[in-house]
Design a protein around this motif. Structure first.
Motif, PDB file in Angstrom:
ATOM      1  N   TRP A  12      37.837  35.116  41.479  1.00  0.00           N
ATOM      2  CA  TRP A  12      38.724  36.104  42.086  1.00  0.00           C
ATOM      3  C   TRP A  12      39.776  35.415  42.942  1.00  0.00           C
ATOM      4  CZ3 TRP A  12      37.970  41.444  41.407  1.00  0.00           C
ATOM      5  CH2 TRP A  12      36.799  41.787  40.735  1.00  0.00           C
ATOM      6  N   GLU A  16      45.133  39.024  46.243  1.00  0.00           N
ATOM      7  CA  GLU A  16      46.376  39.509  45.642  1.00  0.00           C
ATOM      8  C   GLU A  16      47.391  39.936  46.696  1.00  0.00           C
ATOM      9  OE1 GLU A  16      49.101  40.587  42.652  1.00  0.00           O
ATOM     10  OE2 GLU A  16      47.263  39.402  42.569  1.00  0.00           O
ATOM     11  N   ARG A  28      49.820  37.423  45.532  1.00  0.00           N
ATOM     12  CA  ARG A  28      49.974  37.306  44.073  1.00  0.00           C
ATOM     13  C   ARG A  28      48.990  36.327  43.445  1.00  0.00           C
ATOM     14  NH1 ARG A  28      56.608  37.150  44.257  1.00  0.00           N
ATOM     15  NH2 ARG A  28      56.870  39.316  44.896  1.00  0.00           N
ATOM     16  N   GLY A  29      47.852  36.140  44.087  1.00  0.00           N
ATOM     17  CA  GLY A  29      46.852  35.253  43.519  1.00  0.00           C
ATOM     18  C   GLY A  29      47.203  33.788  43.610  1.00  0.00           C
ATOM     19  N   THR A  54      43.556  43.368  48.774  1.00  0.00           N
ATOM     20  CA  THR A  54      43.256  43.567  47.357  1.00  0.00           C
ATOM     21  C   THR A  54      42.964  42.210  46.734  1.00  0.00           C
ATOM     22  OG1 THR A  54      44.667  45.530  47.192  1.00  0.00           O
ATOM     23  CG2 THR A  54      44.121  44.396  45.138  1.00  0.00           C
ATOM     24  N   THR A  95      42.104  40.296  43.026  1.00  0.00           N
ATOM     25  CA  THR A  95      42.218  40.501  41.583  1.00  0.00           C
ATOM     26  C   THR A  95      41.292  39.544  40.846  1.00  0.00           C
ATOM     27  OG1 THR A  95      44.116  38.991  41.535  1.00  0.00           O
ATOM     28  CG2 THR A  95      44.578  41.338  41.666  1.00  0.00           C
ATOM     29  N   PRO A  96      40.737  40.002  39.710  1.00  0.00           N
ATOM     30  CA  PRO A  96      39.779  39.177  38.960  1.00  0.00           C
ATOM     31  C   PRO A  96      40.479  38.193  38.031  1.00  0.00           C
ATOM     32  CG  PRO A  96      39.982  41.320  37.933  1.00  0.00           C
ATOM     33  CD  PRO A  96      40.858  41.359  39.157  1.00  0.00           C
ATOM     34  N   VAL A 147      37.843  44.976  37.301  1.00  0.00           N
ATOM     35  CA  VAL A 147      38.859  45.747  38.023  1.00  0.00           C
ATOM     36  C   VAL A 147      39.050  45.158  39.419  1.00  0.00           C
ATOM     37  CG1 VAL A 147      38.363  47.855  36.745  1.00  0.00           C
ATOM     38  CG2 VAL A 147      37.137  47.376  38.876  1.00  0.00           C
ATOM     39  N   PRO A 148      40.238  45.300  40.009  1.00  0.00           N
ATOM     40  CA  PRO A 148      40.478  44.758  41.355  1.00  0.00           C
ATOM     41  C   PRO A 148      39.517  45.352  42.381  1.00  0.00           C
ATOM     42  CG  PRO A 148      42.541  45.369  40.290  1.00  0.00           C
ATOM     43  CD  PRO A 148      41.446  45.909  39.433  1.00  0.00           C
ATOM     44  N   LYS A 149      39.319  44.612  43.463  1.00  0.00           N
ATOM     45  CA  LYS A 149      38.481  45.064  44.570  1.00  0.00           C
ATOM     46  C   LYS A 149      39.386  45.300  45.785  1.00  0.00           C
ATOM     47  CE  LYS A 149      34.347  42.499  43.098  1.00  0.00           C
ATOM     48  NZ  LYS A 149      33.438  43.632  42.877  1.00  0.00           N
ATOM     49  N   ASN A 150      39.233  46.450  46.410  1.00  0.00           N
ATOM     50  CA  ASN A 150      40.047  46.822  47.565  1.00  0.00           C
ATOM     51  C   ASN A 150      39.152  47.038  48.779  1.00  0.00           C
ATOM     52  OD1 ASN A 150      42.737  47.231  46.142  1.00  0.00           O
ATOM     53  ND2 ASN A 150      41.426  48.633  44.988  1.00  0.00           N
ATOM     54  N   SER A 160      36.048  34.905  46.343  1.00  0.00           N
ATOM     55  CA  SER A 160      37.467  34.559  46.442  1.00  0.00           C
ATOM     56  C   SER A 160      37.675  33.742  47.715  1.00  0.00           C
ATOM     57  CB  SER A 160      38.338  35.820  46.472  1.00  0.00           C
ATOM     58  OG  SER A 160      39.714  35.489  46.587  1.00  0.00           O
TER      59      SER A 160
END
Length: 641
Positions: free
Chosen positions: A3, A6, A25-26, A88, A90-91, A97-100, A329
Motif C-alpha cells: 500500500w 495517496e 499520489r503514492g 487515503t 491506495t493498494p 479497494v482504497p482505505k480511508n 503502508s
C-alpha cells in the motif's frame, strides 16, 4: 509494501482554514514551504492521525473540540465548523479497494481492533524534526545522554519484543503483551506482597517472578539497542562519512525498591526508570593516545557531528521498527531536519535519506530553499524524479483585516518551465533570467564540486558565477574527460545575453527572441549531458570499488589492481561515453612498471603501462582505457557500469 499513502486532507486543522488536500499520489514528496505557510501543519496532521491509533478516544477528540484548551482547530473557523484529518491509502494489489481513515470530534476510524493494516502502518510510521532530534541528542556538558524518556514517550508503543511478558502470578500475557509499552506499563502497575512492616516481601514467588520480569525487560531492550547500535554505526561509517566514530548504546538495570530518601533501612517498593545511554568511541590520530571514549558527547563533537549522530540513531530505530512487507503502508516524515548542517555535510545525509526511500514512502519538508534544490538535483541525478512529487508552499498575502491566512500550494516548476512561460507571454528579459538559472543549474549538475569554486586574489574561495562555470566547463572539465570543446553545447555564445539581459535596449526585439530560442536549444543539450552522468563509484576505498586494469600487447601484458580515491563518473556526449580521470591508489602490479602508491591520474598510469608494452609506438595503438578495466568485486566491465 502493498500500500501507499495517496493523500492527506485537513479541514480547519491548525494553519488550514477550510478544507485543504495534500496530494501524495503514492510517491515520495519533497516540499519547500516558507515558515508560516502551513507545511508543518500537514506533518502534525498526519502524525496526529497515526498516533490516534493507540490513544484514548478523549485524548483524540480534544484536538477537535473548540471548548478544550488543547484543541488544534484553526483559530479563524467558527465553533460549529467541521474540523478533521483524513488520509487515503491506495493498494498496489489489483482488485483491492482504497482505505480511508478519519479523526474528528465525532468520528475516529483508526481504532478498529481487527484492523491489522492500521496496526502495522502506525507501527511502521515515523516522524521527526530538528526539535525532536535536539531533545534526543543535545545535553548539557555535565550530563550523560539518557534516551529512556524519549523511548518511553515516542517509541515503546511501536517496539515489539520477541515474546509476551509473564505476570507475577505465573500466567502469560500472550497473545498480547509483546510491545515495550505493554511490558513497561505492567511492570509499573505491579503491587507485590508486603511484610508486616510494609516492605516488599522478598521471600514470595511473586517477588522472584517480578525480578525475573525486570531482568527480561532489560534483556529485550538490550537486544533492540544492540541492533540499533550496529545500524547507527553502519550509517555513520558508510553513509555519513564519519568512520572514526563508533557509538555505544546501553541500558542499565531497572532500579527497584530503593532506599527512601534520608533512610538507611526502609525502601520505597517502587520501580524507577532505567537509563539508556549513548557514548562514543573515537579513533583519531590528532587525539593523544589515538583513541578516546566520550561519555558527554557535547564536550567533544561540534553541532554538525552531533546532528549526524542523532540522525543515525533515529534512522536506526526507524529501521528496526519498519514493517515493509504485506498489509502495510510505511511512511517516514522528515520536517526541517538539517538546520545545523552546512551543504557539504547535508549531501551525505540527503543520500542516506534517498536510500531509506527504497522501502518506504519518504515525505521531506523544508523551509531551506538551498536544501530543497540540492535534494531535488540529487534525486534527478539518480533518475528517480518519476518516483517523487515536488511542491512549493507559500502564504498568500491577504491585506483584509482579520482575514485568515491561506496557503499558496503548487507543484514546483522547473527553471525551464518558467522560462518557457515568460517567453510565451513575451516577457523576454524574465525568460532570459530563468534561462540563466536553468543554465547554472545544469552546469552545477555536471561539474564536480571542486570545479564550481574559484579563489579570489585575497585567497578567499567562493562559488563561481555562470561565466566562471562556463570557463571551467571549457577547460578543466574537457581535460578531465578528454572531451573536445567543439563537441559541447555552445552556451558561451549566449553567456553575455543571459548574464545581464536587462542591460540591452533591444531586449524585446525579434533578434533577442531568436537568441533566446537558440539558448534553450543549447542548454537543453547541456541538460542531456548532465542527465547522462553516471557514478561509477564514490571513491571511498570500499572493497566493492576495487578495480583491475589489464593491458596487453601480444604475449606481453600487465595487470594493475587499484582503488579509486575520489568520485568517479562518466558522461555521454554525442553518443560517445567519456570517463573522468581520477586519483587512484595502486595496490599491486604484475610487473615493476607501476609501483604500489598513490597517483594523481588513472589515465597517466594507463599511458605509462601502454608505453612500457610498446603500444604507443606506431604502428601499434593502445586500446581505449575503459575497455581494459573491470570491477574486481563484481567482475563487471567498466563499459557496462
Amino acid at each position: 509494501m502493498d500500500w501507499t499513502l495517496e493523500k492527506i486532507e485537513l479541514e480547519n486543522f491548525k494553519f488550514f482554514n477550510g478544507p485543504f488536500e495534500f496530494p501524495v499520489r503514492g510517491k515520495n514528496v519533497l516540499l519547500y514551504g516558507e515558515n508560516g505557510s502551513g507545511k508543518s501543519s500537514i506533518v502534525w496532521g498526519l502524525y496526529t492521525l497515526m498516533e490516534s491509533r493507540r490513544k484514548p478516544v478523549a485524548d483524540v477528540q480534544k484536538y477537535f473540540n473548540p471548548g478544550d484548551g488543547q484543541h488544534l482547530r484553526n483559530r479563524y473557523c467558527q465553533p460549529g465548523d467541521p474540523a478533521n484529518v483524513r488520509t487515503t491509502f491506495t493498494p498496489l494489489i489489483a482488485g483491492a479497494v482504497p482505505k480511508n481513515y478519519e479523526i474528528s470530534l465525532a468520528n475516529i476510524t483508526t481504532q478498529v481492533a481487527a484492523d491489522d493494516f492500521m496496526k502495522y502502518t502506525t507501527a511502521a510510521f515515523d516522524m521527526f524534526n530538528y526539535r525532536m532530534l535536539s531533545e534526543w541528542i543535545y545535553q548539557k556538558n555535565s550530563r550523560d545522554i539518557d534516551l529512556f524518556k524519549g523511548f518511553e514517550k515516542d517509541l515503546f508503543k511501536y517496539l515489539y519484543f520477541r515474546r509476551s511478558y509473564i505476570r507475577v502470578d505465573g500466567t502469560s500475557a500472550a497473545p498480547d503483551g509483546t510491545t515495550a509499552e505493554e511490558w513497561w506499563t505492567y511492570i509499573k502497575s505491579v503491587q507485590l506482597p508486603l511484610t508486616k512492616r510494609g516492605q516488599v516481601n522478598r521471600k514470595t514467588d511473586e517477588y522472584s517472578r517480578f525480578m525475573t520480569l525486570l531482568s527480561d525487560f532489560k534483556a529485550e531492550m538490550e537486544y533492540i539497542l544492540m541492533q540499533v547500535e550496529h545500524s547507527a554505526n553502519d550509517m555513520l561509517h558508510n553513509d555519513l562519512l564519519l568512520p572514526n566514530i563508533s557509538l555505544v548504546v546501553d541500558i542499565t538495570d531497572v532500579p527497584f525498591n530503593l532506599l527512601k530518601p534520608g533512610c538507611l533501612k526502609y525502601k520505597d517498593g517502587k520501580v524507577h526508570s532505567p537509563s539508556i545511554s549513548v557514548k562514543a568511541h573515537v579513533v583519531d590520530g590528532n587525539v593523544p593516545g589515538w583513541s578516546t571514549d566520550i561519555a558527554h558527547l557535547a564536550t567533544f563533537f561540534n553541532e554538525s557531528k552531533l546532528t549526524c549522530i542523532g540522525i543515525a540513531l533515529r534512522l536506526a530505530i526507524s529501521d528496526y521498527k519498519l514493517i515493509s512487507t504485506g498489509d502495510v503502508s510505511p511512511v517516514l516524515c522528515i520536517d526541517d531536519l538539517l538546520l545545523s548542517l552546512d551543504m557539504s555535510a547535508r549531501i551525505p545525509v540527503i543520500k542516506l535519506l534517498l536510500k531509506k526511500a527504497q522501502n518506504r514512502q519518504l515525505l521531506v519538508f523544508t523551509h531551506d530553499r538551498a536544501f530543497f534544490e540540492t535534494m531535488r538535483m540529487l534525486i534527478c541525478e539518480k533518475r528517480e524524479d518519476g518516483r517523487w512529487c515536488f511542491y512549493e508552499m507559500l502564504e498568500k498575502k491577504n491585506t483584509a483585516a482579520g482575514a485568515a491566512p491561506k496557503p499558496w500550494f503548487h507543484p514546483t516548476q522547473t527553471y525551464r518551465d518558467k522560462a518557457e512561460y515568460h517567453f510565451e507571454k513575451g516577457d523576454y528579459p524574465a525568460c532570459a533570467n530563468y534561462l540563466r538559472k536553468y543554465c547554472e543549474q545544469q552546469l552545477k549538475r555536471l561539474l564536480p564540486q571542486n570545479l564550481q569554486l574559484v579563489q579570489k586574489t585575497n585567497g578567499e574561495v567562493i562559488q563561481a558565477d555562470m561565466s566562471g562555470l562556463i570557463g571551467k566547463l571549457a577547460s578543466d572539465f574537457c581535460s578531465l574527460y578528454e572531451i573536445s570543446i567543439a563537441d559541447l553545447p555552445s552556451v558561451s555564445v549566449y553567456r553575455k545575453r543571459l548574464l545581464n539581459p536587462l542591460s540591452h535596449d533591444d531586449s524585446h526585439t525579434p533578434v533577442f527572441k531568436a537568441e533566446l530560442t537558440g539558448a534553450v536549444t543549447e542548454i537543453d543539450r547541456l541538460k542531456s549531458i548532465a542527465d547522462s552522468l553516471k557514478t561509477i563509484c564514490e571513491g571511498v576505498g570500499h572493497h566493492r570499488d576495487e578495480f583491475a586494469m589489464t593491458v596487453s600487447n601480444g604475449a606481453a601484458n600487465e595487470t594493475i589492481v587499484f582503488d579509486v580515491m575520489e568520485k568517479w563518473t562518466s558522461v555521454e556526449v554525442a553518443g560517445v561515453r567519456y570517463y573522468k580521470d581520477v586519483k587512484i591508489r595502486v595496490i599491486s602490479s604484475t610487473t615493476a612498471t607501476v609501483a604500489a602508491q598513490d597517483y594523481d591520474s588513472l589515465r597517466g598510469v594507463f599511458n605509462t603501462v601502454s608505453t612500457a608494452l610498446g603500444l604507443n609506438i606506431p604502428p601499434a595503438t593502445p586500446p581505449a582505457m575503459e575497455s581494459t578495466i573491470i570491477n574486481r568485486f563484481s567482475g563487471t566491465a567498466l563499459t557496462a557500469i
